[in-house]
Every structure is written in C-alpha cells, then in structure tokens.
Scaffold this motif. Structure first.
Motif, PDB file in Angstrom:
ATOM      1  N   VAL A 111       0.844  -1.196   0.000  1.00  0.00           N
ATOM      2  CA  VAL A 111       0.000   0.000   0.000  1.00  0.00           C
ATOM      3  C   VAL A 111       0.877   1.244   0.000  1.00  0.00           C
ATOM      4  O   VAL A 111       1.859   1.316   0.733  1.00  0.00           O
ATOM      5  N   THR A 112       0.504   2.216  -0.818  1.00  0.00           N
ATOM      6  CA  THR A 112       1.138   3.528  -0.802  1.00  0.00           C
ATOM      7  C   THR A 112       0.043   4.588  -0.819  1.00  0.00           C
ATOM      8  O   THR A 112      -1.106   4.318  -1.167  1.00  0.00           O
ATOM      9  N   ILE A 113       0.440   5.792  -0.451  1.00  0.00           N
ATOM     10  CA  ILE A 113      -0.481   6.932  -0.396  1.00  0.00           C
ATOM     11  C   ILE A 113      -0.082   7.910  -1.489  1.00  0.00           C
ATOM     12  O   ILE A 113       1.105   8.191  -1.666  1.00  0.00           O
ATOM     13  N   LEU A 114      -1.053   8.443  -2.207  1.00  0.00           N
ATOM     14  CA  LEU A 114      -0.770   9.461  -3.212  1.00  0.00           C
ATOM     15  C   LEU A 114      -0.531  10.794  -2.513  1.00  0.00           C
ATOM     16  O   LEU A 114      -1.454  11.377  -1.937  1.00  0.00           O
ATOM     17  N   GLU A 115       0.692  11.234  -2.549  1.00  0.00           N
ATOM     18  CA  GLU A 115       1.082  12.491  -1.897  1.00  0.00           C
ATOM     19  C   GLU A 115       0.343  13.665  -2.549  1.00  0.00           C
ATOM     20  O   GLU A 115       0.399  13.855  -3.754  1.00  0.00           O
ATOM     21  N   GLY A 116      -0.386  14.426  -1.747  1.00  0.00           N
ATOM     22  CA  GLY A 116      -1.127  15.567  -2.265  1.00  0.00           C
ATOM     23  C   GLY A 116      -2.469  15.219  -2.871  1.00  0.00           C
ATOM     24  O   GLY A 116      -3.192  16.094  -3.344  1.00  0.00           O
ATOM     25  N   GLY A 117      -2.801  13.937  -2.884  1.00  0.00           N
ATOM     26  CA  GLY A 117      -4.109  13.493  -3.346  1.00  0.00           C
ATOM     27  C   GLY A 117      -4.398  13.761  -4.812  1.00  0.00           C
ATOM     28  O   GLY A 117      -3.504  14.025  -5.623  1.00  0.00           O
TER      29      GLY A 117
END
Length: 131
Positions: A111-117
C-alpha cells in the motif's frame, strides 16, 4: 489517550509510504493490477473528479469492504488479494493517508499513499474524470 485527526494522519504517513503523482502514474502504467482507491464520499469527488480507473470506496465503508471475514455480500472483490498493489487517495491527502494505514493494519502488504491526493494528480497535468 485521545488522538486528534492530525495526529492520526501523521501516524499514517509515518507508517505507509507516500508517492508522488508521477510515480503513481508510472506504477499504474507498469502494473495494470495496481488499484487506486479514492476514499472520499462520492459527493465530495465532483470538485476534482477521480483518477481514471480508480475505485471509489469511502473511508467509512473501507473497513468492512476490505475485511475477508465479514459476509461476502459486504466485501469488495477487488480487495481479496492482500498483496495487490494499492494506492490510496482523497482530495489533498489526509483521508487517503488514513485509508492507506487502515489497509496496512488489515494486512495489505503493498500500500502507498498518493502524496497531495487527486488535486496534486491534477496539478501534475494528469487527467481525472467526473463521476
């Protein structure tokens, strides 16, 4: 001890790696199994749109849709494979971070998070679609 929203977001960002929109796009192009999950409520997506081919699973329902032990009718089939690459997002990042941490806590390994959405995705010149 009670935690604030900002404390929970900080913990999520410390626990789950964040990637740039450019890196996210490369991962999506290189591996078609990569699942992008936008954790906003559908009513909140109209402002920025959604990343093409992203799945909208609100943060409130992600808890049970990602749980393999609840009734099968409640589950999201796309979340069966705990090793599937997943990128979580929201409008500007904090809710996506909470979603990423939730999935990691539930045993998802990639899992990763999109930085800045999704807003950062748009700002990078990448397309979105309206729902």
């Amino acid at each position: 001890m009670a935690k604030t929203f900002n404390q929970m977001v900080s913990e999520a960002l410390a626990a789950v790696p964040a990637i740039s929109p450019t890196e996210a796009r490369q991962r999506i192009q290189q591996n078609p199994r990569t699942l992008v999950i936008d954790v906003r409520d559908v009513a909140d997506i109209s402002g920025t749109g959604i990343i093409p081919d992203a799945m909208n699973i609100s943060l409130g329902t992600l808890t049970y849709k990602a749980d393999n032990e609840v009734d099968e009718n409640w589950r999201e089939p796309a979340l069966r494979d705990r090793s599937r690459p997943i990128i979580t997002t929201c409008e500007v990042g904090p809710m996506g971070a909470l979603g990423g941490k939730l999935l990691k806590d539930m045993g998802f390994a990639n899992v990763t998070i999109l930085e800045g959405g999704t807003q950062a995705w748009k700002d990078a010149g990448f397309p979105t679609k309206q729902v």
